[in-house]
Design a protein around this motif. Structure first.
Motif, mmCIF file in Angstrom:
data_model
loop_
_atom_site.group_PDB
_atom_site.id
_atom_site.type_symbol
_atom_site.label_atom_id
_atom_site.label_comp_id
_atom_site.label_asym_id
_atom_site.label_seq_id
_atom_site.Cartn_x
_atom_site.Cartn_y
_atom_site.Cartn_z
ATOM 1 N N ARG A 1 5.465 -24.010 -80.061
ATOM 2 C CA ARG A 1 6.893 -24.268 -79.924
ATOM 3 C C ARG A 1 7.182 -25.035 -78.635
ATOM 4 O O ARG A 1 6.476 -24.866 -77.651
ATOM 5 C CB ARG A 1 7.672 -22.950 -79.843
ATOM 6 C CG ARG A 1 7.606 -22.074 -81.070
ATOM 7 C CD ARG A 1 8.302 -20.757 -80.731
ATOM 8 N NE ARG A 1 8.028 -19.717 -81.713
ATOM 9 C CZ ARG A 1 8.757 -19.526 -82.797
ATOM 10 N NH1 ARG A 1 9.790 -20.293 -83.052
ATOM 11 N NH2 ARG A 1 8.450 -18.555 -83.632
ATOM 12 N N PRO A 2 8.255 -25.811 -78.646
ATOM 13 C CA PRO A 2 8.644 -26.501 -77.414
ATOM 14 C C PRO A 2 9.103 -25.514 -76.345
ATOM 15 O O PRO A 2 9.560 -24.415 -76.674
ATOM 16 C CB PRO A 2 9.789 -27.415 -77.849
ATOM 17 C CG PRO A 2 10.232 -26.919 -79.174
ATOM 18 C CD PRO A 2 9.117 -26.135 -79.780
ATOM 19 N N VAL A 3 8.962 -25.874 -75.081
ATOM 20 C CA VAL A 3 9.383 -24.996 -73.982
ATOM 21 C C VAL A 3 10.816 -25.279 -73.552
ATOM 22 O O VAL A 3 11.344 -24.624 -72.667
ATOM 23 C CB VAL A 3 8.454 -25.119 -72.752
ATOM 24 C CG1 VAL A 3 7.116 -24.471 -73.035
ATOM 25 C CG2 VAL A 3 8.287 -26.559 -72.318
ATOM 26 N N TYR B 1 13.665 -29.868 -77.184
ATOM 27 C CA TYR B 1 13.145 -31.150 -77.690
ATOM 28 C C TYR B 1 12.353 -30.864 -78.963
ATOM 29 O O TYR B 1 11.990 -29.725 -79.250
ATOM 30 C CB TYR B 1 12.281 -31.870 -76.651
ATOM 31 C CG TYR B 1 11.083 -31.079 -76.151
ATOM 32 C CD1 TYR B 1 9.874 -31.102 -76.828
ATOM 33 C CD2 TYR B 1 11.155 -30.312 -74.988
ATOM 34 C CE1 TYR B 1 8.775 -30.378 -76.372
ATOM 35 C CE2 TYR B 1 10.068 -29.595 -74.522
ATOM 36 C CZ TYR B 1 8.878 -29.637 -75.227
ATOM 37 O OH TYR B 1 7.805 -28.920 -74.783
ATOM 38 N N MET C 1 9.073 -31.006 -81.348
ATOM 39 C CA MET C 1 7.643 -30.951 -81.084
ATOM 40 C C MET C 1 6.957 -32.236 -81.543
ATOM 41 O O MET C 1 6.001 -32.680 -80.940
ATOM 42 C CB MET C 1 7.052 -29.735 -81.799
ATOM 43 C CG MET C 1 5.855 -29.151 -81.133
ATOM 44 S SD MET C 1 6.143 -28.708 -79.401
ATOM 45 C CE MET C 1 4.745 -27.623 -79.128
ATOM 46 N N ALA D 1 5.478 -34.749 -79.013
ATOM 47 C CA ALA D 1 5.935 -34.516 -77.641
ATOM 48 C C ALA D 1 4.694 -34.268 -76.778
ATOM 49 O O ALA D 1 3.648 -33.862 -77.281
ATOM 50 C CB ALA D 1 6.849 -33.297 -77.595
ATOM 51 N N ASN E 1 1.452 -23.974 -73.389
ATOM 52 C CA ASN E 1 2.385 -22.857 -73.540
ATOM 53 C C ASN E 1 2.057 -22.043 -74.777
ATOM 54 O O ASN E 1 1.567 -22.556 -75.779
ATOM 55 C CB ASN E 1 3.825 -23.367 -73.600
ATOM 56 C CG ASN E 1 4.081 -24.222 -74.811
ATOM 57 O OD1 ASN E 1 3.355 -25.181 -75.048
ATOM 58 N ND2 ASN E 1 5.086 -23.887 -75.584
#
Lengths: 128, 264
Positions: free
Chosen positions: A12-14, A17, A19, B166, B171
């Motif tokens: 998942r994006p942090v 935005y 991915m 991206a 993470n």
């Protein structure tokens, strides 16, 4: 929409935005790294990263509109800043121009941009 | 093909070697690796910025020729330099000799270090190729000349759909960071995440076309990260660029990797 958004629960994006995005048709647009200059080539917001980010987004939008799109056409955006402490100001400007989710995105702190007065530069790939 | 130059005639753009934007209806697109002033044996050409820039563009010319293209076909360039003054005085004019009047969309960055500490310039291109994609494999990965690196100098995408990821960082799905202070763990996690995203898009590691690896230390990356990269690609590498920069979006991130891929 000539591109689709890729999401997965496993990665998942942090932040806000996408991915990944996948082109599904249309024309591919490469936008040069945009900086905070005005139509005459003067720097807007010398020493003020927030003002520079806003001008940079205006320029980015102008290029995308001239290509037949807008900020929503962006598949991918890469933001280059020169000082990590400028990140919140750039994020604030970004939040003002993107109504919803921002494109697939990368933020990098570089040593400098191609003029010492530039504090932020943003390039993008779009589909129109 | 069917290239359109965007806002090329704005007063502020006159006389520049690039333009604000370029759009194409892509049929075949070439992504080059970041090329530098290296000789085929991996050594750098002597003499500093001007010879390095000349050599980088000679090598790009070879990659373009292999794909049947010229500099006029480039739609995007990214120039990385470690010394802006040296580029302005010694590199810029060398670039101009190759590009002539051709003007791609462009980004220029001053970074902390490239693959070799003595390396001053690296250039990568995206190129719109002529011809039909019909009957061709989705990806053509090639080297225009021999080199010792784990990457291809060029990858041609024939038709298919481009996939832009991206920048991927180490993470976990809950937002926590894997491997704080641990290069090996971050490398493994970043490639794990890239794998998840590629799979979600119908792609595999072999679908990767271009990779940009941003690290806080090239030496640490080589020592602790390269194994995860090798295990991920299994020899089926993309065109790639490795860059050392002073920072990423959060202070804990040691590495961030951007991938462009393609699926049928």
């Amino acid at each position: 929409m000539p591109f689709s958004t890729i999401a997965t629960p496993e990665a998942r994006p942090v932040a806000n935005y996408k991915m990944a995005t996948r082109m599904e048709g249309g024309r591919l647009v490469y936008v040069s790294g945009q900086v905070a200059w005005d139509a005459s080539g003067n720097i807007v917001g010398k020493g003020d990263v927030g003002a520079q980010a806003r001008q940079t987004f205006r320029n980015l939008r102008q290029v995308l509109q001239a290509a037949g799109g807008d900020l929503g056409s962006l598949m991918k955006m890469t933001t280059y800043i020169t000082r990590i402490e400028d990140r919140p100001a750039v994020a604030e400007a970004r939040g003002e121009v993107f109504a919803g989710e921002v494109p697939a995105s990368t933020l990098i702190v570089v040593k400098s941009l191609f003029h010492p007065d530039f504090l932020v530069e943003i390039e993008g790939v779009a589909v129109v | 093909m069917d290239r359109r130059d965007i806002l090329a005639e704005r007063p502020v753009e006159k006389g520049r070697g690039f333009m604000p934007g370029v759009s194409v209806a892509p049929a075949r697109v070439l992504f080059t690796a970041g090329l530098t002033g290296r000789n085929p044996d991996g050594s750098l050409v002597p003499g500093g910025m001007a010879p390095q820039t000349r050599r980088a563009f000679e090598r790009l010319e070879g990659v373009l020729a292999h794909a049947g293209a010229k500099f006029d076909d480039a739609v995007k360039q990214l120039v990385y330099v470690t010394d802006l003054d040296a580029y302005n005085t010694g590199g810029r004019a060398e670039r101009a000799k190759f590009f002539g009047t051709a003007r791609p969309a462009s980004t220029g960055l001053v970074v902390r270090r490239l693959a070799d500490p003595a390396m001053l310039v690296e250039v990568e291109l995206v190129v719109d190729l002529a011809g039909s994609s019909q009957g061709k494999p989705l990806l053509e990965k090639f080297n225009a000349e021999s080199h010792p690196g784990d990457f291809y100098q060029g990858v041609i995408v024939n038709g298919g759909r481009l996939l832009y990821l991206a920048g991927q960082i180490a993470n976990n799905p809950d937002g926590s960071i894997a491997g704080v202070g641990d290069w090996r763990r971050q490398a493994e996690k970043v490639y794990e995440n890239i794998g998840h995203v590629l799979r979600a898009a119908g792609a595999t590691p072999a679908s990767a076309v271009k990779e940009t690896t941003w690290v806080l230390s090239i030496d640490s990356w080589r020592q602790h990260g390269a194994a995860a990269r090798r295990a991920f690609y299994q020899g089926d590498y993309p065109a790639s660029t490795l860059v050392e920069i002073p920072g990423l979006a959060q202070p804990e991130f040691l590495v961030e990797i951007e991938v462009i891929a393609a699926v049928a």
